[in-house]
Design a protein around this motif. Structure first.
Motif, PDB file in Angstrom:
ATOM      1  N   UNK A  28      44.472  24.355 -32.280  1.00 28.16           N
ATOM      2  CA  UNK A  28      44.240  22.909 -32.264  1.00 28.16           C
ATOM      3  C   UNK A  28      44.025  22.365 -33.671  1.00 28.16           C
ATOM      4  N   UNK A  29      44.457  21.146 -33.892  1.00 28.44           N
ATOM      5  CA  UNK A  29      44.203  20.485 -35.174  1.00 28.44           C
ATOM      6  C   UNK A  29      42.696  20.271 -35.328  1.00 28.44           C
ATOM      7  N   UNK A  30      42.110  20.671 -36.473  1.00 32.83           N
ATOM      8  CA  UNK A  30      40.661  20.521 -36.642  1.00 32.83           C
ATOM      9  C   UNK A  30      40.274  19.049 -36.782  1.00 32.83           C
ATOM     10  N   UNK A  31      39.389  18.603 -35.911  1.00 27.87           N
ATOM     11  CA  UNK A  31      38.926  17.218 -35.936  1.00 27.87           C
ATOM     12  C   UNK A  31      37.421  17.179 -36.173  1.00 27.87           C
ATOM     13  N   UNK A  32      36.951  16.121 -36.843  1.00 26.18           N
ATOM     14  CA  UNK A  32      35.533  15.964 -37.146  1.00 26.18           C
ATOM     15  C   UNK A  32      35.039  14.614 -36.634  1.00 26.18           C
ATOM     16  N   UNK A  33      33.759  14.528 -36.363  1.00 24.35           N
ATOM     17  CA  UNK A  33      33.165  13.246 -36.000  1.00 24.35           C
ATOM     18  C   UNK A  33      32.844  12.468 -37.273  1.00 24.35           C
ATOM     19  N   UNK A  34      33.271  11.188 -37.302  1.00 24.34           N
ATOM     20  CA  UNK A  34      33.030  10.341 -38.468  1.00 24.34           C
ATOM     21  C   UNK A  34      32.560   8.967 -38.009  1.00 24.34           C
ATOM     22  N   UNK A  35      32.004   8.199 -38.944  1.00 26.92           N
ATOM     23  CA  UNK A  35      31.629   6.812 -38.704  1.00 26.92           C
ATOM     24  C   UNK A  35      32.917   5.989 -38.712  1.00 26.92           C
ATOM     25  N   UNK A  36      33.232   5.327 -37.573  1.00 28.46           N
ATOM     26  CA  UNK A  36      34.490   4.613 -37.457  1.00 28.46           C
ATOM     27  C   UNK A  36      34.673   3.497 -38.472  1.00 28.46           C
ATOM     28  N   UNK A  37      33.598   2.941 -38.993  1.00 23.62           N
ATOM     29  CA  UNK A  37      33.703   1.815 -39.938  1.00 23.62           C
ATOM     30  C   UNK A  37      34.117   2.248 -41.337  1.00 23.62           C
ATOM     31  N   UNK A  38      33.606   3.402 -41.800  1.00 21.73           N
ATOM     32  CA  UNK A  38      33.888   3.793 -43.184  1.00 21.73           C
ATOM     33  C   UNK A  38      34.384   5.231 -43.337  1.00 21.73           C
ATOM     34  N   UNK A  39      34.508   5.976 -42.236  1.00 20.30           N
ATOM     35  CA  UNK A  39      35.033   7.336 -42.308  1.00 20.30           C
ATOM     36  C   UNK A  39      34.028   8.378 -42.753  1.00 20.30           C
TER      37      UNK A  39
END
Length: 285
Positions: A28-39
């Motif tokens: 799977x492509x590695x995904x991270x949790x981020x703040x949607x407003x500023x990344x």
């Protein structure tokens, strides 16, 4: 590959030194949790609910809570358990292969010889190949006693964990209490549909469409940035027809579609056509 465990495979009085390797890996492509407003990356802190302070990982222990009592268990406590100290994979019995319910099969591991001579390893492998039965083994790994099957794949001993009997849920669904009437014509048509899909299983011809499309999406957004356009990447979404078919008609049309010469292979996700043909969807399932 890097081994995750070393020990001995015990077969009666025969001990085969082995190394254990994970047989699968995540694509799977590695995904991270981020703040949607500023990344900005989201970070989690381990905070003690009593003093409100952040706790370093090395100070964290496991515990069993029984009402108002908490029993803290340290690494030394776990290491003191007799089964945890054992470094043996014990062959306990050989059973008919058909008695292994696939629902009980779990994570697979490779076993490689861990000695200068591989004679005992090859002997056990040959014995398994010549037998019509599957070896059942027990061993301890990562603070758990595990049940597993031992078999041969491409001249390598493979260990595949088994669920314990009480870990498999009993399936009871009231929707199945009534048995509907299946006509001979429906059963015949359904069998014809099965025959039209008959093939030899070749895993390499199947791809993970979701991950391929996700990677295409990521690459497109990396290239286009704010100018990213969904339709330019995947095409325009079309509305599915709302026609409702009865079971017999659905079977008939399905068989006719297969007989119509649908020899397409699964479409690579990166091409992302606007609309896939029904036969292609069913091949990918």
């Amino acid at each position: 590959m890097r081994s995750i465990w070393k020990g001995s495979l015990s077969f009666g009085l025969v001990n085969v030194p082995v190394k254990l390797y994970s047989a699968t890996e995540d694509h799977d492509a590695p995904l991270h949790q981020v703040h949607g407003k500023d990344g900005g990356r989201i970070r989690y802190k381990r905070v003690c609910e009593i003093d409100g302070k952040e706790v370093p990982y090395e100070e964290i222990s496991k515990a069993y809570v029984d009402g108002d009592q908490t029993v803290i268990l340290t690494d030394d406590d776990f290491a003191a358990l007799p089964v945890e100290r054992s470094k043996d994979i014990d062959v306990v019995e050989f059973v008919p292969t058909e008695q292994i319910d696939p629902i009980m099969l779990g994570k697979p591991y490779f076993l490689s010889p861990d000695s200068k001579s591989n004679k005992a390893y090859v002997l056990l492998r040959r014995t398994l190949e010549d037998s019509d039965r599957t070896a059942i083994v027990k061993f301890a790994l990562r603070q758990k006693t595990r049940l597993a099957v031992l078999r041969v794949r491409d001249d390598i001993l493979v260990l595949q964990s088994l669920l314990w009997e009480d870990e498999v849920r009993e399936a009871r669904f009231p929707e199945l209490d009534e048995t509907p009437r299946i006509s001979a014509a429906e059963l015949k048509m359904s069998r014809a549909l099965v025959d039209s899909f008959a093939s030899d299983f070749t895993p390499e011809k199947f791809t993970d469409d979701y991950q391929e499309q996700l990677k295409t999406l990521i690459e497109a957004k990396l290239d286009a940035g704010d100018a990213y356009d969904t339709e330019a990447t995947f095409g325009r979404e079309t509305e599915e027809g709302g026609e409702v078919l009865d079971l017999m008609e659905a079977l008939r049309r399905s068989v006719e579609a297969k007989r119509g010469g649908s020899e397409e292979t699964t479409t690579p996700a990166k091409k992302a056509p606007a609309k896939k043909k029904p036969a292609a969807k069913k091949k990918a399932s």
